[in-house]
Motif scaffolding. Sequence first.
Motif, PDB file in Angstrom:
ATOM      1  N   ASP A 143      19.045 -66.039  -4.835  1.00  0.00           N
ATOM      2  CA  ASP A 143      19.152 -64.618  -5.148  1.00  0.00           C
ATOM      3  C   ASP A 143      19.434 -63.786  -3.894  1.00  0.00           C
ATOM      4  O   ASP A 143      18.625 -63.775  -2.959  1.00  0.00           O
ATOM      5  CB  ASP A 143      17.837 -64.185  -5.798  1.00  0.00           C
ATOM      6  N   HIS A 144      20.549 -63.094  -3.886  1.00  0.00           N
ATOM      7  CA  HIS A 144      20.945 -62.269  -2.740  1.00  0.00           C
ATOM      8  C   HIS A 144      19.932 -61.150  -2.471  1.00  0.00           C
ATOM      9  O   HIS A 144      19.577 -60.893  -1.321  1.00  0.00           O
ATOM     10  CB  HIS A 144      22.333 -61.674  -2.985  1.00  0.00           C
ATOM     11  N   GLN A 145      19.450 -60.497  -3.511  1.00  0.00           N
ATOM     12  CA  GLN A 145      18.510 -59.389  -3.309  1.00  0.00           C
ATOM     13  C   GLN A 145      17.212 -59.875  -2.674  1.00  0.00           C
ATOM     14  O   GLN A 145      16.632 -59.191  -1.825  1.00  0.00           O
ATOM     15  CB  GLN A 145      18.229 -58.662  -4.633  1.00  0.00           C
ATOM     16  N   ASP A 146      16.762 -61.057  -3.051  1.00  0.00           N
ATOM     17  CA  ASP A 146      15.575 -61.643  -2.426  1.00  0.00           C
ATOM     18  C   ASP A 146      15.818 -61.894  -0.936  1.00  0.00           C
ATOM     19  O   ASP A 146      14.937 -61.654  -0.117  1.00  0.00           O
ATOM     20  CB  ASP A 146      15.191 -62.954  -3.125  1.00  0.00           C
ATOM     21  N   VAL A 147      16.993 -62.337  -0.592  1.00  0.00           N
ATOM     22  CA  VAL A 147      17.322 -62.552   0.830  1.00  0.00           C
ATOM     23  C   VAL A 147      17.204 -61.226   1.574  1.00  0.00           C
ATOM     24  O   VAL A 147      16.581 -61.152   2.640  1.00  0.00           O
ATOM     25  CB  VAL A 147      18.732 -63.163   0.995  1.00  0.00           C
ATOM     26  N   LEU A 148      17.786 -60.166   1.027  1.00  0.00           N
ATOM     27  CA  LEU A 148      17.756 -58.860   1.687  1.00  0.00           C
ATOM     28  C   LEU A 148      16.353 -58.272   1.758  1.00  0.00           C
ATOM     29  O   LEU A 148      15.937 -57.770   2.810  1.00  0.00           O
ATOM     30  CB  LEU A 148      18.668 -57.879   0.953  1.00  0.00           C
ATOM     31  N   ASP A 149      15.633 -58.325   0.648  1.00  0.00           N
ATOM     32  CA  ASP A 149      14.331 -57.656   0.566  1.00  0.00           C
ATOM     33  C   ASP A 149      13.174 -58.464   1.157  1.00  0.00           C
ATOM     34  O   ASP A 149      12.217 -57.877   1.663  1.00  0.00           O
ATOM     35  CB  ASP A 149      13.996 -57.336  -0.894  1.00  0.00           C
ATOM     36  N   VAL A 150      13.266 -59.788   1.073  1.00  0.00           N
ATOM     37  CA  VAL A 150      12.127 -60.629   1.452  1.00  0.00           C
ATOM     38  C   VAL A 150      12.457 -61.559   2.615  1.00  0.00           C
ATOM     39  O   VAL A 150      11.803 -61.525   3.657  1.00  0.00           O
ATOM     40  CB  VAL A 150      11.631 -61.450   0.232  1.00  0.00           C
ATOM     41  N   GLN A 151      13.456 -62.393   2.431  1.00  0.00           N
ATOM     42  CA  GLN A 151      13.697 -63.478   3.385  1.00  0.00           C
ATOM     43  C   GLN A 151      14.034 -63.005   4.795  1.00  0.00           C
ATOM     44  O   GLN A 151      13.533 -63.564   5.776  1.00  0.00           O
ATOM     45  CB  GLN A 151      14.792 -64.423   2.870  1.00  0.00           C
ATOM     46  N   LEU A 152      14.866 -62.000   4.918  1.00  0.00           N
ATOM     47  CA  LEU A 152      15.239 -61.526   6.260  1.00  0.00           C
ATOM     48  C   LEU A 152      14.064 -60.924   7.014  1.00  0.00           C
ATOM     49  O   LEU A 152      14.108 -60.800   8.241  1.00  0.00           O
ATOM     50  CB  LEU A 152      16.382 -60.508   6.169  1.00  0.00           C
ATOM     51  N   ASN A 153      12.995 -60.581   6.298  1.00  0.00           N
ATOM     52  CA  ASN A 153      11.815 -59.975   6.923  1.00  0.00           C
ATOM     53  C   ASN A 153      10.656 -60.950   7.124  1.00  0.00           C
ATOM     54  O   ASN A 153       9.577 -60.533   7.531  1.00  0.00           O
ATOM     55  CB  ASN A 153      11.346 -58.791   6.063  1.00  0.00           C
ATOM     56  N   ARG A 154      10.878 -62.216   6.863  1.00  0.00           N
ATOM     57  CA  ARG A 154       9.819 -63.206   7.058  1.00  0.00           C
ATOM     58  C   ARG A 154       9.438 -63.270   8.537  1.00  0.00           C
ATOM     59  O   ARG A 154      10.305 -63.230   9.413  1.00  0.00           O
ATOM     60  CB  ARG A 154      10.269 -64.594   6.604  1.00  0.00           C
TER      61      ARG A 154
END
Length: 101
Positions: free
Chosen positions: A59-70
């Motif tokens: 999911d692209h939105q998960d990458v933007l909202d969650v994964q990039l901020n891990r």
Amino acid sequence: MSVTYLIEFTVKPMQRERFLTLLNGVLDAMREEANFRNATLHRDPEDPYHFLLHETWADHQDVLDVQLNRPYRSEWHEALPELLERPRQLSMWSTVRVDRA
């Protein structure tokens, strides 16, 4: 529908080992994420400082909202200006077909 990122890096020669160490840490941590599908790191056979990362997520939105901020990504992101000859090149692709042996 999954999304694939192609990320191209040109690494400063003196930073190659640090680049690989930090990236390997991120890749190892990503493997545990629920939305992670796969990643493949390639090296240009003619240039040992030129890399291509092929990374697929659910999911692209998960990458933007969650994964990039891990938290495991913070040291990596902070180090990029020191590691790279020029900014990374990123493109995003949608999966049409997958074939595997």
